[in-house]
Design an enzyme around this catalytic site. Sequence first.
Site, mmCIF file in Angstrom:
data_model
loop_
_atom_site.group_PDB
_atom_site.id
_atom_site.type_symbol
_atom_site.label_atom_id
_atom_site.label_comp_id
_atom_site.label_asym_id
_atom_site.label_seq_id
_atom_site.Cartn_x
_atom_site.Cartn_y
_atom_site.Cartn_z
ATOM 1 N N HIS A 26 0.820 -1.221 0.000
ATOM 2 C CA HIS A 26 0.000 0.000 0.000
ATOM 3 C C HIS A 26 0.855 1.274 0.000
ATOM 4 O O HIS A 26 0.325 2.370 -0.125
ATOM 5 C CB HIS A 26 -0.974 0.006 1.195
ATOM 6 C CG HIS A 26 -0.328 0.286 2.510
ATOM 7 N ND1 HIS A 26 -0.075 -0.697 3.447
ATOM 8 C CD2 HIS A 26 0.121 1.434 3.073
ATOM 9 C CE1 HIS A 26 0.491 -0.160 4.509
ATOM 10 N NE2 HIS A 26 0.625 1.138 4.307
ATOM 11 N N ASP A 69 -0.469 -7.713 1.437
ATOM 12 C CA ASP A 69 0.050 -6.338 1.445
ATOM 13 C C ASP A 69 1.567 -6.323 1.631
ATOM 14 O O ASP A 69 2.079 -5.889 2.659
ATOM 15 C CB ASP A 69 -0.663 -5.547 2.557
ATOM 16 C CG ASP A 69 -0.367 -4.054 2.501
ATOM 17 O OD1 ASP A 69 0.233 -3.605 1.504
ATOM 18 O OD2 ASP A 69 -0.749 -3.346 3.454
ATOM 19 N N SER A 162 3.950 4.637 8.159
ATOM 20 C CA SER A 162 3.285 3.370 7.860
ATOM 21 C C SER A 162 4.285 2.251 7.551
ATOM 22 O O SER A 162 5.445 2.497 7.236
ATOM 23 C CB SER A 162 2.361 3.573 6.659
ATOM 24 O OG SER A 162 1.592 2.440 6.419
#
Length: 208
Positions: A26, A69, A162
């Site tokens: 992502h 992911d 992140s």
Amino acid sequence: MVYLQSSPEPCVGSLIHPEWVLTAAHCPLPVKIRLGVYRPSITNKKEQIRNYSQIMPHPEFDAQSLENDLMMIKLSKPAVLDLYVGTIAVAMEPIAFNDSCFIPTWAWNKYKNLSDPDILTWINQYSLPPHDCQNIHQEMQAENVMCVGQPLNIMSENKEVSAAPAVCGGRLHGILSWAKGSVTMGSEGIFTQVHHYARWIMKIINTH
């Protein structure tokens, strides 16, 4: 830890081989890859800067469910391993029951758009049993995930970078896929379980 400087948001990567970084699919494409970084808002002479030569997101990554992911990034030239830059081994087997995980990332004292974070922060947490993880996240159909932290325990709204890694038993077991609140303050985080993808990771390294 690798600082993946990108827009609109940076990400954390993990150096798993002198030429390869593992991060979340992502994450946006990095503008600059910085190794040996302590505080990204300050450049230091020990830092190594790279571009990427290849980007390999998992072929079955689903941006809606965040399933699979994971993304591999090949560096433009190998990292020089020294006191400030090192590699971490990828987990080949599931996390041992009751094993504690070390979860580091960077955060902002005061977040401003496109600013680099100024603090390295971390926490030691136990992963939740798979049954508890499934109960919490029935709405999230992604498989091959591990849950860490307290459900809905939003203790802080500190903004964190992140794709934080979860290092358990000295190996890379998880890459943070999404979180509610701040993982390093004890809030829950959902991590992609790396061991499920160990064969795919090794194949990429060996064939590219």
